[in-house]
Structures are given as structure tokens and as C-alpha cells.
Design an enzyme around this catalytic site. Structure first.
Site, PDB file in Angstrom:
ATOM      1  N   GLU A   9     -12.088  12.753  45.118  1.00  0.00           N
ATOM      2  CA  GLU A   9     -11.900  12.947  46.556  1.00  0.00           C
ATOM      3  C   GLU A   9     -10.425  13.196  46.885  1.00  0.00           C
ATOM      4  OE1 GLU A   9     -15.577  10.281  48.286  1.00  0.00           O
ATOM      5  OE2 GLU A   9     -13.737   9.245  47.783  1.00  0.00           O
ATOM      6  N   CYS A  41      -3.689  13.537  50.623  1.00  0.00           N
ATOM      7  CA  CYS A  41      -3.678  12.452  49.648  1.00  0.00           C
ATOM      8  C   CYS A  41      -4.456  12.962  48.423  1.00  0.00           C
ATOM      9  CB  CYS A  41      -4.336  11.221  50.268  1.00  0.00           C
ATOM     10  SG  CYS A  41      -4.318   9.799  49.182  1.00  0.00           S
ATOM     11  N   CYS A  98     -10.297   4.985  37.778  1.00  0.00           N
ATOM     12  CA  CYS A  98      -8.979   4.414  37.463  1.00  0.00           C
ATOM     13  C   CYS A  98      -9.153   3.262  36.496  1.00  0.00           C
ATOM     14  CB  CYS A  98      -8.316   3.927  38.747  1.00  0.00           C
ATOM     15  SG  CYS A  98      -6.622   3.363  38.494  1.00  0.00           S
ATOM     16  N   CYS A 101      -7.541  -2.788  40.205  1.00  0.00           N
ATOM     17  CA  CYS A 101      -7.015  -3.642  41.280  1.00  0.00           C
ATOM     18  C   CYS A 101      -8.207  -4.191  42.072  1.00  0.00           C
ATOM     19  CB  CYS A 101      -6.106  -2.836  42.206  1.00  0.00           C
ATOM     20  SG  CYS A 101      -4.710  -2.111  41.351  1.00  0.00           S
ATOM     21  N   CYS A 104      -9.646  -2.488  45.429  1.00  0.00           N
ATOM     22  CA  CYS A 104      -9.758  -1.033  45.483  1.00  0.00           C
ATOM     23  C   CYS A 104     -11.101  -0.532  44.949  1.00  0.00           C
ATOM     24  CB  CYS A 104      -8.612  -0.427  44.675  1.00  0.00           C
ATOM     25  SG  CYS A 104      -8.744   1.352  44.446  1.00  0.00           S
ATOM     26  N   CYS A 107      -6.954   3.865  52.695  1.00  0.00           N
ATOM     27  CA  CYS A 107      -6.380   3.327  51.459  1.00  0.00           C
ATOM     28  C   CYS A 107      -7.334   2.396  50.729  1.00  0.00           C
ATOM     29  CB  CYS A 107      -5.142   2.513  51.804  1.00  0.00           C
ATOM     30  SG  CYS A 107      -3.680   3.452  51.690  1.00  0.00           S
TER      31      CYS A 107
HETATM   32 FE1  SF4 Z   1      -6.151   2.427  40.549  1.00  0.00          FE
HETATM   33 FE2  SF4 Z   1      -7.045   1.655  42.933  1.00  0.00          FE
HETATM   34 FE3  SF4 Z   1      -5.207   0.187  41.661  1.00  0.00          FE
HETATM   35 FE4  SF4 Z   1      -4.558   2.613  42.691  1.00  0.00          FE
HETATM   36  S1  SF4 Z   1      -5.178   0.775  43.836  1.00  0.00           S
HETATM   37  S2  SF4 Z   1      -3.991   1.793  40.676  1.00  0.00           S
HETATM   38  S3  SF4 Z   1      -6.487   3.755  42.343  1.00  0.00           S
HETATM   39  S4  SF4 Z   1      -7.345   0.563  40.984  1.00  0.00           S
END
Ligand code: SF4
Length: 344
Positions: A92, A105, A112, A116, A119, A330
Site C-alpha cells: 500500500e 507515503c 516487515c 513492532c 503496527c 500510521c
Molecule cells: Fe516495520 Fe511497522 Fe515497525 Fe515500521 S512500525 S519497522 S513497518 S513493524
């Protein structure tokens, strides 16, 4: 035979290609012009190349542009685009218009590895790196491409975990033979992968944004596993070696979680950690995601936090939330559902 894409190739790479095909050396500059200035979608459109040269190119290459598979528009004007990537995968990109600014963005990976806690992309896991062509395609193939004023590498993925392709894309974006964007209009965000960050600081002039989210190592580790390999204290010390007082800007992203990282004790520790560093802090409201027991700090707390940091000499702003209603804000990007649909 699958054909390679020309989009995402640097001038040097195109020079090697034309040499191999026995074409005149200046052809590589002409191809760059067609790809990155005139933005063609097929080799046939490169009309100042001889017919023979075009046919030779077409045997092995395609341009590699692809339009978004779908688009979702938020009440606030933000548009989330879905692009196909790799095989049967999706990514996206989020277009954010704001008065005279128009920011895209950009994503750098499918999913990923950083995981985190807050996220959605992290929850989806990692399926692969985007090529430089797939990164450039996001910028070139949205309908608003020509009106873009800023780019932020804050979409899906950790840009500095895909250095080869992200650096190539940055070179294409900023080179005079490419898009000729000013590096001042491009920001690369990272959770702080040290090796990639060092290379980025040495080789690129684009702005850098570091995800911080807590000044306390244990607490940061509990929401960002990257803290284990790349402690924020070490990163800040490393960043102190560079000059951010001129063109290039250093900023820190700080998502505010209610009763987790939003106390005066946190504000104080953050001010101590970043003391004397030429930087900005962006405070970001947390956008709730399913299955995660974290809430956003309220506005009053965010204003108090900002005011404390400002009084401590740190340039601090609260970033406006955009596109929350379409899961484009975000930390909300995820293409798991799209993948499931494509698999059905
Ligand atoms: Fe990866 Fe999400 Fe952490 Fe960014 S915030 S590094 S996209 S897990």
C-alpha cells in the site's frame, strides 16, 4: 522467459545494458529521460531510439509500470492505493494532500520483519523486499504523481532492511538524469538498523526520521524488538557525530500511548536523551489496531508533553492524523486481507 523491468534501473545500470546490446552510449540517458521525465509505459513510446534499438530492448525488457489495483479515499482527502508486488503479493501507498503540500507515503517491503507491537504491518510478517522498480512505480503510477511535493518512506516495511533497492530508488529520485527531486523533500524513516543507517548518513542527503517511542530501553524493547540489537542510546550517540544543523533534518517519531510512555518522567528522560542534538520530535497519536491492548494518549496529555519538550529546547510538533477511517494512518497498513482475497 520473464522480462526484466527498466523502471528502477540507474543510469550506470542502463549504460551497462545498452553496451551489452551494442547500442550507442548516449542511449542510456535517452532511456532515463523516457522512464523518469516523460514517464512512458512502453518501450515503443521511446521514439528517439531507433526501431532496431527498441526491438532489441523489447526482447529482454519491459518498462515495468503498473497502475494501482484499487484506491480508497478517506473523508479527509487521503487516498490509500493498493499495488501488486512480487508474485501474488500486495503493498500500500498513501497519498496525503495538505494545502500546498502533497505527500506520498511509500512502502519498501511486503510486510516487515521488525514486529513492532503497535503496527499492523509488523503483524503481517515479512514476505519480501520490493525492487527499486516497485518502489519507483508507487511514485510514478498514482494519478497525482505530477503534483507530489514530498515523499516519506514510512509505509510498509523497514527501508534500511532493504538498502540495496531503497538506495537505488533514492539515487533515481534525486539524480539530475532521474526525477531531480531535492533530497530535502524526501524523508526516510527507520527503527534504527545501525549498518543501514550509517550507510544512509554517509551516502544520502535525504532527511532521516527515527522511531523512538520510549526513552527507557526495557520499555522500548517491550514494543520494539529492534531495541535489542540497536539500542536507542547507542543510536543517539552515533547520530551526534553528524551535522543536522544545515539542510538535512533529523527527527524522532514518538507514538503516544496512554499510561505507557506519556508521563512527565518520560518527557524528562526524552529531553535528557536528546539534549543538545539538532533534531525535531513528532508526537503521533496511536491508531488502535485489533488485538493490541494499547490506547492513545488524550489531547491534553499530548499538549502537555509537547509543551514540556518545547520548553526543554526541543522542536516538537503533534502530527495530524490522516486517513484513519480507511486504515491508512500510521501503523495501520496491512495487505493481509487483500492477499487472502487474491488467493480465494
Ligand atoms: Fe516495520 Fe511497522 Fe515497525 Fe515500521 S512500525 S519497522 S513497518 S513493524
Amino acid at each position: 522467459m520473464t522480462q526484466d523491468t527498466l523502471l528502477g534501473k540507474t543510469l550506470n545500470e542502463l549504460t551497462d545494458i545498452v553496451k551489452l546490446l551494442g547500442l550507442p552510449g548516449f542511449t542510456s540517458k535517452q532511456i532515463c529521460d523516457w522512464l523518469y521525465q516523460k514517464r512512458v509505459t512502453s518501450i515503443d513510446e521511446m521514439t528517439n531510439l531507433s526501431l532496431k534499438a527498441r526491438n532489441q530492448l523489447k526482447e529482454k525488457y519491459i518498462v515495468g509500470r503498473s497502475t494501482p489495483v484499487s484506491a480508497q479515499k478517506s473523508q479527509d482527502g487521503t487516498i490509500k492505493y493498493l499495488f501488486g508486488a512480487n508474485e501474488n503479493q500486495f503493498i500500500e501507498s498513501v497519498y496525503i494532500p495538505d494545502k500546498e503540500r502533497a505527500t506520498l507515503c511509500v512502502s519498501s517491503q511486503v510486510g516487515c520483519k521488525m514486529n513492532c507491537l503497535f503496527c499492523m504491518t509488523g503483524k503481517q510478517g515479512f514476505s519480501g523486499n520490493l525492487t527499486s522498480g516497485e518502489i519507483i512505480n508507487q511514485i510514478e503510477s498514482i494519478p497525482e504523481s505530477e503534483s507530489l511535493t514530498n515523499l516519506v518512506f514510512m509505509g510498509m516495511g523497514e527501508p534500511l532492511d532493504n538498502t540495496e533497492n531503497v538506495f537505488k530508488a533514492l539515487e533515481i529520485l534525486t539524480a539530475t538524469w532521474g526525477f531531480a527531486w531535492s533530497p530535502k523533500r524526501i524523508t526516510v524513516s527507520s527503527s534504527g538498523l545501525k549498518k543501514g543507517l550509517l550507510r544512509f548518513l554517509e551516502e544520502s542527503q535525504c532527511h532521516v526520521a527515527i522511531s523512538l517511542h520510549s526513552p527507557f530501553p526495557d520499555e522500548r524493547l517491550s514494543i520494539m524488538p529492534a531495541e535489542k540489537a540497536f539500542p536507542i542510546k547507542e543510536l543517539v550517540e552515533m547520530l551526534r557525530q553528524y551535522d543536522f544543523s544545515k539542510q538535512r533534518r533529523l527527527s524522532f517519531e514518538y507514538i503516544m500511548f496512554k499510561d505507557f510512555n506519556d508521563s512527565p518522567r518520560h518527557a524528562n528522560a526524552l529531553a535528557q536523551l536528546l539534549k543538545g542534538l539538532d533534531c525535531r520530535i513528532n508526537l503521533i497519536r496511536f491508531h488502535a489496531i485489533p488485538g493490541i491492548n494499547l490506547n492513545s494518549s488524550d489531547e491534553k496529555r499530548m499538549f502537555e508533553f509537547r509543551d514540556f519538550l518545547t520548553k526543554s529546547g526541543l522542536h516538537t510538533t503533534i502530527r495530524a492524523s490522516r486517513g484513519e477511517d480507511i486504515f491508512a494512518a500510521c501503523g495501520m497498513l496491512s495487505t493481509e486481507e487483500s492477499k487472502k482475497k487474491a488467493d480465494e
